[in-house]
Design an enzyme around this catalytic site. Structure first.
Site, PDB file in Angstrom:
ATOM      1  N   SER A 159       0.849  -1.180   0.000  1.00  0.00           N
ATOM      2  CA  SER A 159       0.000   0.000   0.000  1.00  0.00           C
ATOM      3  C   SER A 159       0.889   1.235   0.000  1.00  0.00           C
ATOM      4  O   SER A 159       2.058   1.177   0.418  1.00  0.00           O
ATOM      5  CB  SER A 159      -0.885   0.014   1.250  1.00  0.00           C
ATOM      6  OG  SER A 159      -1.532   1.256   1.430  1.00  0.00           O
ATOM      7  N   TYR A 172      -1.065  -0.265  10.647  1.00  0.00           N
ATOM      8  CA  TYR A 172      -1.329  -0.662   9.255  1.00  0.00           C
ATOM      9  C   TYR A 172      -0.114  -0.345   8.390  1.00  0.00           C
ATOM     10  O   TYR A 172       0.333  -1.186   7.592  1.00  0.00           O
ATOM     11  CB  TYR A 172      -2.564   0.058   8.738  1.00  0.00           C
ATOM     12  CG  TYR A 172      -2.917  -0.288   7.308  1.00  0.00           C
ATOM     13  CD1 TYR A 172      -3.351  -1.569   6.971  1.00  0.00           C
ATOM     14  CD2 TYR A 172      -2.807   0.658   6.303  1.00  0.00           C
ATOM     15  CE1 TYR A 172      -3.667  -1.892   5.661  1.00  0.00           C
ATOM     16  CE2 TYR A 172      -3.136   0.343   4.985  1.00  0.00           C
ATOM     17  CZ  TYR A 172      -3.565  -0.929   4.676  1.00  0.00           C
ATOM     18  OH  TYR A 172      -3.876  -1.250   3.373  1.00  0.00           O
TER      19      TYR A 172
END
Length: 264
Positions: A159, A172
């Site tokens: 990501s 995350y």
């Protein structure tokens, strides 16, 4: 596990005669990638926890003349991840491509994170990727040594959060940065064996990930990205197909794909 297939009708394609395994294939990027790989001629194993959603994706593949195998598994569980890979190889007798897409995004400040959120992200985003990769490695090596392509692929989905940490995304971002590090180390290990390792880092994509976040934080998250035209899962699926259908002489190691309006 449910097997669903019929003889392909799409003729020779870039991945004809190969087998691909996609985790997190029940929705979003995973589902779009499974459909895209099948369109290129690959037999596709769909791995996720939601068997009903897997079946829906499989039916789309079959309806277009492809082959699909549904494997219900939680890749965060080592035994289930290993069994999923074993089931795929047992059914199709080979494995050429692995797309480690399964992931969860549980955002929020570190100070008041509920017990279990961090552990779940680490388990799925990091360990799930590692478990599937470890079990798949020998099969990918064998596939790379044989017809039809003499190369195989591991594609790990990270990501933009693995590059740019923002308030509320600490853990995350940590897990996604770990995926990048794993991919680079593994790339160097597997390169002599003709197993290409790539990492794809999507920015804002219209998927279910945002719904994983606690309800009281979701409004603020939506406000952060409200002015951005998000990418579609199919945009990332096309990127993955580009990576795995590249000629054997080409290794696309890292791809960063941001939404056009995204600044971070």
């Amino acid at each position: 596990m449910a097997a669903t297939e019929r003889p392909a009708e799409h003729g020779n394609s870039a991945l004809e005669g190969t087998v691909a395994l996609v985790t997190g294939a029940s929705s979003g990027i995973g589902a779009a990638t499974a459909l895209a790989l099948a369109a290129q001629g690959a037999a596709v194993a769909l791995v996720a926890r939601r068997s009903d959603r897997l079946q829906q994706v499989a039916e789309q593949i079959i309806g277009r003349g492809g082959r699909a195998l549904c494997v219900e598994a939680d890749v965060a569980d080592r035994s289930e991840a290993f069994a999923a890979v074993d089931s795929v190889v047992s059914h199709f007798s080979r494995l050429d491509t692995v797309v480690n897409n399964a992931g969860v995004m549980l955002l929020g400040p570190v100070a008041d994170a509920p017990e279990g959120e961090w552990e779940r992200m680490v388990a799925v985003n990091q360990l799930g990727c590692l478990y599937v990769t470890q079990r798949a490695q020998p099969h990918l090596v064998r596939a790379a040594a044989s017809e039809p392509r003499h190369v195989s692929d591991i594609v790990n989905i990270s990501s933009t959060a693995g590059r740019v940490a923002r308030p509320g995304s600490a853990v995350y971002s940590m897990t996604k940065a770990a995926v990048v590090a794993l991919s680079e180390s593994l790339r160097q290990e597997m390169q002599p064996l003709r197993v290409r390792v790539s990492v794809v880092e999507p920015g804002n994509v219209a998927t279910e990930l945002v719904h994983h976040t606690r309800e009281e934080l979701r409004e603020g998250l939506e406000a952060q990205v409200g002015g951005i035209e998000r990418m579609a899962p199919e945009d990332i699926a096309r990127t993955i197909c580009f990576v795995v259908t590249s000629p054997r002489r080409v290794a696309v190691n890292e791809v960063l794909v941001r939404a056009a309006d995204q600044t971070w």
